[in-house]
Design an enzyme around this catalytic site. Structure first.
Site, PDB file in Angstrom:
ATOM      1  N   THR A  70       0.854  -1.187   0.000  1.00  0.00           N
ATOM      2  CA  THR A  70       0.000   0.000   0.000  1.00  0.00           C
ATOM      3  C   THR A  70       0.890   1.238   0.000  1.00  0.00           C
ATOM      4  OG1 THR A  70      -1.773  -1.170   1.120  1.00  0.00           O
ATOM      5  CG2 THR A  70      -1.790   1.228   1.310  1.00  0.00           C
ATOM      6  N   ASN A 149      -5.536  -9.485  -8.051  1.00  0.00           N
ATOM      7  CA  ASN A 149      -5.621 -10.247  -6.795  1.00  0.00           C
ATOM      8  C   ASN A 149      -6.906 -11.050  -6.662  1.00  0.00           C
ATOM      9  OD1 ASN A 149      -6.201  -7.339  -6.682  1.00  0.00           O
ATOM     10  ND2 ASN A 149      -7.072  -7.776  -4.679  1.00  0.00           N
ATOM     11  N   GLN A 177       0.846  -9.602  -6.662  1.00  0.00           N
ATOM     12  CA  GLN A 177       0.338 -10.969  -6.817  1.00  0.00           C
ATOM     13  C   GLN A 177       1.145 -11.777  -7.829  1.00  0.00           C
ATOM     14  OE1 GLN A 177      -1.799 -12.395  -4.894  1.00  0.00           O
ATOM     15  NE2 GLN A 177      -2.735 -10.651  -3.871  1.00  0.00           N
ATOM     16  N   GLY A 198       6.044  -8.482   1.078  1.00  0.00           N
ATOM     17  CA  GLY A 198       6.625  -9.759   1.484  1.00  0.00           C
ATOM     18  C   GLY A 198       5.611 -10.830   1.830  1.00  0.00           C
ATOM     19  N   HIS A 199       4.487 -10.415   2.435  1.00  0.00           N
ATOM     20  CA  HIS A 199       3.598 -11.441   3.005  1.00  0.00           C
ATOM     21  C   HIS A 199       2.819 -12.247   1.968  1.00  0.00           C
ATOM     22  CE1 HIS A 199      -0.532  -9.455   2.973  1.00  0.00           C
ATOM     23  NE2 HIS A 199       0.214  -8.384   2.758  1.00  0.00           N
ATOM     24  N   THR A 235      13.275   4.030  11.216  1.00  0.00           N
ATOM     25  CA  THR A 235      14.277   3.001  11.503  1.00  0.00           C
ATOM     26  C   THR A 235      13.909   1.698  10.796  1.00  0.00           C
ATOM     27  OG1 THR A 235      14.640   4.009  13.645  1.00  0.00           O
ATOM     28  CG2 THR A 235      15.429   1.749  13.383  1.00  0.00           C
ATOM     29  N   CYS A 323      -8.571  -6.774   2.064  1.00  0.00           N
ATOM     30  CA  CYS A 323      -8.603  -5.380   2.522  1.00  0.00           C
ATOM     31  C   CYS A 323     -10.008  -4.798   2.509  1.00  0.00           C
ATOM     32  CB  CYS A 323      -7.719  -4.518   1.632  1.00  0.00           C
ATOM     33  SG  CYS A 323      -6.026  -5.022   1.687  1.00  0.00           S
TER      34      CYS A 323
HETATM   35  N1  PLP Z   1      -1.792  -4.771  -4.344  1.00  0.00           N
HETATM   36  C1  PLP Z   1      -2.357  -5.979  -4.508  1.00  0.00           C
HETATM   37  C2  PLP Z   1      -2.614  -6.472  -5.895  1.00  0.00           C
HETATM   38  C3  PLP Z   1      -2.711  -6.738  -3.403  1.00  0.00           C
HETATM   39  O1  PLP Z   1      -3.288  -7.935  -3.575  1.00  0.00           O
HETATM   40  C4  PLP Z   1      -2.459  -6.222  -2.103  1.00  0.00           C
HETATM   41  C5  PLP Z   1      -2.865  -6.980  -0.908  1.00  0.00           C
HETATM   42  O2  PLP Z   1      -3.812  -7.728  -0.922  1.00  0.00           O
HETATM   43  C6  PLP Z   1      -1.855  -4.965  -1.989  1.00  0.00           C
HETATM   44  C7  PLP Z   1      -1.538  -4.271  -3.131  1.00  0.00           C
HETATM   45  C8  PLP Z   1      -1.573  -4.350  -0.655  1.00  0.00           C
HETATM   46  O3  PLP Z   1      -0.568  -5.030   0.007  1.00  0.00           O
HETATM   47  P1  PLP Z   1      -0.215  -4.700   1.528  1.00  0.00           P
HETATM   48  O4  PLP Z   1      -1.162  -5.502   2.342  1.00  0.00           O
HETATM   49  O5  PLP Z   1       1.182  -5.146   1.703  1.00  0.00           O
HETATM   50  O6  PLP Z   1      -0.373  -3.257   1.708  1.00  0.00           O
END
Ligand code: PLP
Length: 377
Positions: A70, A149, A177, A198-199, A235, A323
């Site tokens: 984000t 996504n 993705q 990363g996640h 940091t 989200c």
């Molecule tokens: N962009 C895409 C295509 C995503 O699928 C996501 C998370 O689902 C994001 C951005 C946002 O990632 P983050 O949760 O690291 O902000």
């Protein structure tokens, strides 16, 4: 538990956790400190930077660590607009992640920018001619994702980058993705900015990266200390950055086998649903799509009702982006593809990973058969 929501997030892999452990325990210094206990961590960050760079065919100095995608997405668009003060137009698509869409909405409502949202067709594909037509002398940046996504549909990023380059417009690509699922090589796709988190590939949550190609304008969104070459104050979280670096190394190592492992399972799930449960429909192009994602409408059934029954049986799936999961809105992605139908309120996204087993797929299909029959009755 059967976890079929890997586009929402993935578990931390054991190797990643092991790599992080020293920096969560004994090596807890601040990399900006002048004494060795802290300063030696600078090289640890540089190793992670090189690992992330390798995953996407970039130079390590092109990587800026952030807190999430984000932040990366917001920063890329912000930087392009800052570098082009005379331009007031942004192009994106109707199916981007909320971190792009809502940033663009804020730009339009608070700062007077004009935003063009490119449409997609019924299969989620973008028409390059629409992009060509939308670019004007006033366009500062194009932000179009690599892989969606919600549906996994792949945009023609190489061609998008070529069009932007030939028209002198900066191109930002949200590759969140795509990384670890398809080849993401910036030597082949000439994007100016690229976002990762990363996640989505087995690193912890809370760390992302913005890749800014050489000679591309960049300015911080978060002002503070001189970390990340003055491009992102705050940091550095050494354990998270180390985790992202290790996860990037593993994603690169496992990429050649990823599709071979995941596609047959995803196809079995998809075929199992579409051929045995009446009134179901695939959302997204049949082939131009990530190998792990399947987005299916179960006509006549509200997504939330079906998700509750699945959850009762220990199956995790979703009705779109995590989200937006707490909003009542239908999926904006499926709505953009099929505006006239109720498909956007009646869809489930299944997203797999290599750890999913064939027996998980069989159990999920039979659970779905029972749940759909119960809800329709
Ligand atoms: N962009 C895409 C295509 C995503 O699928 C996501 C998370 O689902 C994001 C951005 C946002 O990632 P983050 O949760 O690291 O902000």
């Amino acid at each position: 538990m059967i976890y079929l929501d890997h586009n929402a997030t993935t578990p931390i892999s054991p190797e990643v956790l092991e790599a992080m452990m020293p920096y969560l325990t004994t090596e807890w210094g601040n990399p900006s400190s002048s004494y060795k206990f802290g300063a030696k961590l600078k090289s640890v960050i540089e190793t992670a930077r090189a690992q992330v760079a390798e995953l996407i065919g970039a130079h390590p100095l092109e990587i800026v660590f952030t807190s999430c995608a984000t932040e990366s997405n917001n920063t890329a668009i912000h930087a392009a607009l800052k570098a082009n003060p005379g331009k007031g137009h942004v192009i994106t698509s109707m199916v981007e992640h909320s971190s792009v869409l809502n940033y663009c909405a804020a730009l339009a409502s608070y700062d007077g920018y004009r935003v063009t949202y490119l449409p997609v067709d019924r299969e989620g594909l973008l028409k390059l001619a629409d992009l060509e037509k939308a670019i004007t002398d006033d366009t500062a940046i194009v932000s179009l994702m690599w892989a969606n996504n919600e549906t996994g549909v792949l945009f023609p990023v190489k061609e998008i980058a070529e069009i932007c380059r030939s028209r002198g417009v900066l191109y930002h690509c949200d590759a969140v993705q795509a990384a670890g699922k398809v080849e993401t090589d910036l030597r082949k796709v000439q994007a100016d900015y690229l976002s990762l988190t990363g996640h989505k590939f087995h690193a912890p949550k809370g760390v992302g990266a913005l890749i800014v190609r050489r000679k591309t304008p960049v300015s911080p969104l978060i002002h503070g200390g001189h970390q990340e070459r003055n491009l992102r104050g705050g940091t550095e979280s050494v354990p998270l950055i180390v985790g992202m670096g290790k996860a990037a190394e593993l994603a690169r190592k496992y990429l050649p086998d990823y599709e071979k492992k995941v596609r047959p399972l995803r196809d079995a799930l998809e075929e199992g649903i579409l051929s045995t449960i009446p009134n179901t429909e695939l959302n997204g192009h049949k082939t131009q799509r990530l190998a792990n994602t399947s987005n299916i409408t179960f006509h006549g059934i509200e997504s939330e009702a079906l998700l509750i029954l699945l959850d009762q049986e220990g199956i995790c799936a979703s009705s779109g982006s995590a989200c937006l999961a707490d909003s009542d809105e239908p999926s904006h992605v499926v709505k953009a593809m099929k505006p006239e139908s109720a498909a956007s309120r009646q869809m489930i996204r299944f997203s797999l990973d290599t750890a999913v087993q064939a027996r998980d797929i069989a159990a999920s299909v039979s659970c779905l058969q029972r749940a759909v029959t119960a809800l329709r009755d």
